[in-house]
Design a protein around this motif. Structure first.
Motif, PDB file in Angstrom:
ATOM      1  N   ILE A  46       0.832  -1.201   0.000  1.00 26.81           N
ATOM      2  CA  ILE A  46       0.000   0.000   0.000  1.00 26.81           C
ATOM      3  C   ILE A  46       0.867   1.252   0.000  1.00 26.81           C
ATOM      4  N   GLY A  47       0.372   2.300  -0.644  1.00 26.39           N
ATOM      5  CA  GLY A  47       1.085   3.559  -0.689  1.00 26.39           C
ATOM      6  C   GLY A  47       0.447   4.592   0.220  1.00 26.39           C
ATOM      7  N   ASN A  64       3.007   1.088  19.352  1.00 25.78           N
ATOM      8  CA  ASN A  64       1.597   1.307  19.012  1.00 25.78           C
ATOM      9  C   ASN A  64       1.186   0.682  17.690  1.00 25.78           C
ATOM     10  N   GLY A  65       1.807  -0.433  17.358  1.00 29.58           N
ATOM     11  CA  GLY A  65       1.394  -1.169  16.173  1.00 29.58           C
ATOM     12  C   GLY A  65       1.875  -0.604  14.854  1.00 29.58           C
ATOM     13  N   ALA A  84      -5.208  -0.799   7.309  1.00 30.45           N
ATOM     14  CA  ALA A  84      -4.500  -1.582   6.294  1.00 30.45           C
ATOM     15  C   ALA A  84      -4.086  -2.943   6.852  1.00 30.45           C
ATOM     16  N   LYS A  85      -3.715  -2.996   8.133  1.00 32.19           N
ATOM     17  CA  LYS A  85      -3.349  -4.262   8.760  1.00 32.19           C
ATOM     18  C   LYS A  85      -4.534  -5.228   8.779  1.00 32.19           C
ATOM     19  N   LYS A  93      -2.475 -11.772   3.339  1.00 37.40           N
ATOM     20  CA  LYS A  93      -1.239 -11.285   2.739  1.00 37.40           C
ATOM     21  C   LYS A  93      -0.398 -10.515   3.765  1.00 37.40           C
ATOM     22  N   GLU A  94       0.869 -10.358   3.442  1.00 41.97           N
ATOM     23  CA  GLU A  94       1.779  -9.583   4.293  1.00 41.97           C
ATOM     24  C   GLU A  94       1.682  -8.106   3.929  1.00 41.97           C
ATOM     25  N   LEU A  95       1.456  -7.265   4.928  1.00 41.25           N
ATOM     26  CA  LEU A  95       1.347  -5.829   4.678  1.00 41.25           C
ATOM     27  C   LEU A  95       2.723  -5.214   4.451  1.00 41.25           C
TER      28      LEU A  95
END
Length: 284
Positions: A46-47, A64-65, A84-85, A93-95
């Protein structure tokens, strides 16, 4: 003898055909399995700017993630990152987060450098001409960020800012709505909110248009700032105050991502936003 030989040949041929069919079935099963694995595996790139708090920002660790930015020692945090996570997890899928300038997001998506835009982007009609959007994953409203004690603090209508020096972010619908204020001194658009906050504190502008989360963030980061919620506000389509995930035209993952977003309750979305506002770096 001929009958026995014929029976033997038929039996052998049947055995060969059955073996071949069995091998074919196994090949087809393996191919199907590989396809399914490929569909759920891999990366979800993701952009984002990683500079638009509380939606997204840059920090130095994974607290904080936050998620590490690709080809970068820094990490990205914020509301967009948390959403997005959830999407990446739902897709299996892997972010991967790719940091880039705002103007480069759509070209990067179209050229397949990224798979999606999760960057506080509004699904305007103009943008829909070039990319597709999911359902909205956040909806807000426009406010005016100002200095405490200014003559605009008691403003009720956007027209109360007639004669004021007002700006907003470059290439966003926030900037265009300024034209609705009669007699406003519209200033050059700025790259980000950090620059606007500096300009506001220095007195170079009287206020800047932003969505409510930025108003809350600015007031929390600087006790000299506050924001005006209008009784008579900007005339704007909901698409200008909502944000959605941007995808390439015809992307097959659109329905799946909408399904994932549908599973995130409004209460959860608000909690994520509230946490993002509290966690964002003060400097941003």
């Amino acid at each position: 003898m001929k009958r026995k030989w014929l029976l033997f040949m038929l039996t052998a041929m049947t055995a060969i055909l059955l073996a071949a069919c069995g091998a074919g079935d196994k090949s087809e099963d393996k191919a199907s399995g590989d396809a399914a694995k490929e569909e759920t595996g891999g990366e979800f790139r993701i952009g984002m700017e990683a500079g638009y708090p509380p939606f997204n920002w840059t920090q130095q660790d994974d607290s904080n993630g936050a998620v590490k930015i690709a080809d970068n020692a820094e990490y990205a945090g914020g509301y967009d990152v948390q959403m997005a996570k959830k999407i990446a997890e739902g897709l299996g899928k892997e972010l991967v987060i790719v940091k880039m300038e705002w103007d480069g997001l759509v070209p990067a998506l179209q050229s397949k450098k990224i798979d999606a835009i999760v960057a506080g982007m509004s699904p305007t009609e103009e943008r829909k001409q070039t990319i597709d959007f999911t359902e909205n994953y956040y909806t807000s409203d426009f406010v005016m960020v100002i200095k405490k004690g200014s003559k605009y603090e008691d403003a009720k209508s956007i027209q109360d800012f007639s004669g004021a020096k007002v700006t907003s972010q470059l290439n966003t619908s926030n900037y265009n709505v300024i034209d609705q204020i009669k007699g406003v001194e519209k200033q050059t658009a700025m790259e980000n909110f950090s620059a606007m906050r500096v300009a506001l504190e220095a007195g170079k502008i009287d206020g800047y248009v932003a969505e409510r989360p930025e108003g809350i963030s600015a007031a929390a980061a600087n006790d000299k700032f506050t924001f005006v919620s209008f009784e008579e506000g900007f005339d704007t389509d909901i698409s200008n105050t909502s944000i959605a995930v941007g995808l390439r035209k015809g992307d097959a993952s659109l329905d799946k991502i909408n399904e994932i977003l549908k599973g995130i309750s409004e209460d959860d979305r608000q909690k994520i936003m509230e946490e993002a506002i509290l966690q964002q770096p003060a400097a941003q």
